[in-house]
Design an enzyme around this catalytic site. Structure first.
Site, mmCIF file in Angstrom:
data_model
loop_
_atom_site.group_PDB
_atom_site.id
_atom_site.type_symbol
_atom_site.label_atom_id
_atom_site.label_comp_id
_atom_site.label_asym_id
_atom_site.label_seq_id
_atom_site.Cartn_x
_atom_site.Cartn_y
_atom_site.Cartn_z
ATOM 1 N N GLY A 289 0.793 -1.143 -0.052
ATOM 2 C CA GLY A 289 0.036 0.040 -0.040
ATOM 3 C C GLY A 289 0.730 1.408 0.034
ATOM 4 O O GLY A 289 1.818 1.265 -0.485
ATOM 5 N N SER A 290 0.284 2.308 0.880
ATOM 6 C CA SER A 290 0.948 3.661 0.548
ATOM 7 C C SER A 290 2.106 3.734 1.303
ATOM 8 O O SER A 290 2.909 4.849 1.081
ATOM 9 C CB SER A 290 -0.047 4.657 0.817
ATOM 10 O OG SER A 290 -1.098 4.664 0.179
ATOM 11 N N THR A 291 2.657 2.644 1.836
ATOM 12 C CA THR A 291 4.238 2.927 2.550
ATOM 13 C C THR A 291 5.200 2.876 1.501
ATOM 14 O O THR A 291 6.332 3.665 1.299
ATOM 15 C CB THR A 291 4.489 1.761 3.299
ATOM 16 O OG1 THR A 291 4.217 0.550 2.999
ATOM 17 C CG2 THR A 291 3.696 1.679 4.699
ATOM 18 N N LEU A 292 4.620 2.269 0.226
ATOM 19 C CA LEU A 292 5.622 2.464 -1.120
ATOM 20 C C LEU A 292 5.990 3.719 -1.524
ATOM 21 O O LEU A 292 6.927 4.175 -2.439
ATOM 22 C CB LEU A 292 5.166 1.572 -2.047
ATOM 23 C CG LEU A 292 6.267 0.893 -3.028
ATOM 24 C CD1 LEU A 292 6.971 -0.272 -2.216
ATOM 25 C CD2 LEU A 292 5.900 0.395 -4.299
ATOM 26 N N LYS A 293 4.962 4.740 -1.200
ATOM 27 C CA LYS A 293 5.087 6.149 -1.772
ATOM 28 C C LYS A 293 6.236 6.860 -1.742
ATOM 29 O O LYS A 293 6.863 7.663 -2.418
ATOM 30 C CB LYS A 293 3.891 6.749 -1.315
ATOM 31 C CG LYS A 293 2.706 6.436 -2.133
ATOM 32 C CD LYS A 293 1.292 7.217 -1.293
ATOM 33 C CE LYS A 293 0.000 6.498 -2.024
ATOM 34 N NZ LYS A 293 -1.107 7.181 -1.260
#
Length: 577
Positions: A289-293
């Protein structure tokens, strides 16, 4: 003239004398044969009658935490053995033992009926059970000292440690990975028996010399306990399927905690579902999820963009072919700083479109995604990072915000630690050293730099973006810790339907990853909660657990709060005010 009667008596005496001479001569010859000619042979027979060869094995080495607290050790135990030639009633003896040892009568009778002086009956029985067996006073049944693997902290770090089987061979976890190091050495020796067949002596000094080597881990028993407790509370509170959590030192790659829930007790692992045994932190992958941003942002900065570079975020809905990318809250123009702070999917997609799929892929690879970390734990997954030539436009967009890619927990905490460590990737450390049974260091493992993923300047700017995410209006405010500048990133990923295309409705993975303090990160923490029910956003589910683990660990390690305000303000240029 001699008396005939007297002559008869003399002849009889001479006959008897002759017989006696013959007997004595025979005894002398036999004695000479036994004592001189066949002395060695009869000595061997006597020795064999009162001794036997026995293979002895040293106890298994210990598994210790970084402060030498025992995590896996070996206890003295008792093994039931039998001398079949001394068992007068095999069936009766078997029936007496069956209720205590829970064995099959026929199997025991078969063992007791062998033409042998030794039969193994039951290994590593408890002292209480040994007393009950001894009280039966069964002829031909004896006890032999042995060893039993024991985990004094029960469930603590069970998936990391693993366990051993009946033959004292490692079956899971570090017990399996380091079996050759931990396993005791075996030799065959001759032992004496008394008239009843009981073994009189085993060379205990020899057994001590045969003990296996110890391994000292980077784990800290107390931080492991803090982490497991916080994770359990979170999983139960949100009625989740499971959870994982890690604590790492960014500068060295040392893992201080690797926690799972549900757990199992390796002392009686047979009573648990085997699905619980594997170290899922290493073996399993999930969409982050958004941790990859944060890694998408790092790639953008490395290609020349600034934290203040702005992107139009389409007021919450962005069409890519037949697909629509949505944001939880609509935004118009956002800087890269605020794309991370507010966790805008559309902003991440716009960044990925700007830098291109090849660049995004290259930097994700540099942070370790799509590759193993080479951690000292069996079964490590690479996760899934498709070759960039296979990415469609929607694939590129989805990967930029953490869907369409899968990572392991160890990869993700390593990537976050790389940001904290000024852009330098460190190999994750789980084992500090191997120590011999005499206390000598056989092998010492040192922190190992892998490569520079991004420049220190880029890493510093991404740290400040992550600090924004924990401040007011960011998605990770529930991770804020009074007195410390915390950096973090939330992640909420819909789960893929197993065996099908597409995502399951109302089924999520909630994630929070971060580190603190901002200026000199001491600990990086990752919390992953699988399928929470009442809430599912990473900022609501995983962030409070992150805060709990960080607070207890900082207090235990005596890491002081930062002087001044609770959290430094951060500008769009990524500089603290």
């Amino acid at each position: 003239m001699p008396d005939p009667g007297q002559k008869k008596i003399v002849n009889r005496i001479r006959f008897i004398q002759g017989v006696l001479i013959l007997i004595l001569t025979g005894l002398g010859i036999k004695s000479f044969d036994i004592q001189i000619l066949k002395a060695d042979e009869y000595a061997r027979r006597a020795e064999n009658g009162y001794s036997r060869h026995l293979t002895i094995k040293g106890e298994r080495g210990r598994i210790l935490d970084r402060h030498w607290n025992k995590l896996g050790a070996t206890l003295d135990a008792l093994t039931v053995i039998a001398d079949p030639l001394r068992i007068e009633a095999p069936v009766k003896t078997a029936r007496a033992l069956v209720p205590l040892l829970e064995m099959d009568v026929e199997d025991l009778v078969q063992k007791f009926s062998r033409n042998s002086r030794y039969a193994l009956i039951a290994e590593n029985i408890s002292p209480d059970l040994a007393l009950k067996v001894r009280a039966l006073n069964l002829p031909g049944i004896y006890f032999q000292k042995s060893f039993k693997r024991f985990y004094p902290n029960r469930e603590l770090a069970a998936q990391v440690l693993g366990f051993t089987g009946k033959e004292d061979v490692g079956l899971e976890g570090l017990e399996f990975k380091y079996n050759d190091v931990l396993e005791g050495h075996a030799v065959t020796i001759r032992v004496r028996r008394d008239g009843t067949g009981r073994i009189l002596d085993i060379d205990r000094q020899k057994q001590a010399e045969l003990r296996g080597n110890d391994i000292v881990l980077t784990l800290d028993k107390k931080i492991q306990l803090f982490t497991e407790t916080a994770l359990e509370e979170t999983v139960l509170k949100h009625q989740a399927k499971s959870g994982m959590a890690l604590v790492m030192r960014p500068a060295t790659g040392e893992l201080l905690a690797m926690a799972h829930y549900p757990r199992f007790n390796p002392n009686n692992y047979q009573e648990f579902d085997p699905a619980l045994f594997r170290n899922r932190i290493v073996t399993d992958s999930f969409e982050p999820g958004s941790t990859l941003k944060v890694f998408t942002a790092a790639a953008a900065l490395e290609t020349g963009m600034a934290p203040s570079t702005i992107f139009f975020c389409e007021n919450g809905r962005y069409r890519i072919g037949k697909y629509t990318v949505k944001d939880t809250h609509p935004h118009d123009w956002l800087t890269i700083n605020h794309i991370i702070a507010y966790s805008s999917n559309i902003g991440a997609v716009k960044i990925a479109e700007k830098i291109g799929r090849q660049t995004l892929h290259d930097y994700l690879s540099r942070f370790g995604f799509g590759n193993t970390t080479q951690i000292d734990s069996p079964g490590e997954t690479t996760g899934t990072l498709m070759p960039p030539e296979r990415w469609t436009k929607i694939d590129t967009g989805a990967i930029s915000f953490g869907q369409g890619i899968s990572v392991s927990a160890i990869q993700l905490v390593s990537g976050i630690s790389t940001i904290a460590n000024n852009g330098q990737v460190m190999k994750p450390m789980l084992v500090k050293k191997i120590v011999s049974n005499t206390g000598e260091d056989l092998k010492v493992f040192h922190p190992t730099p892998v490569h520079q993923a991004v420049s220190p300047q880029t890493a510093a700017r991404v740290k400040h973006m992550m600090a924004l995410a924990v401040q007011e209006n960011g998605t990770g405010t529930k991770a804020a810790l009074a007195g410390y500048n915390v950096c973090g990133k939330t992640g909420t990923a819909q789960k893929v339907v197993q065996g099908q295309k597409g995502y399951a409705k109302n089924t999520y993975t909630s994630v929070f990853a971060g580190f603190a303090p901002l200026q000199n990160p001491q600990l990086a923490v990752l919390v992953v909660v699988d399928e929470p029910r009442n809430k599912y956003y990473g900022g609501d589910v995983a962030a409070p657990a992150f805060k709990n683990i960080l607070a207890q660990s900082f207090n235990y390690l005596s890491i002081p709060p930062a002087a001044g305000s609770m959290v430094a303000a951060v500008t769009d240029q990524g500089e603290s005010l």
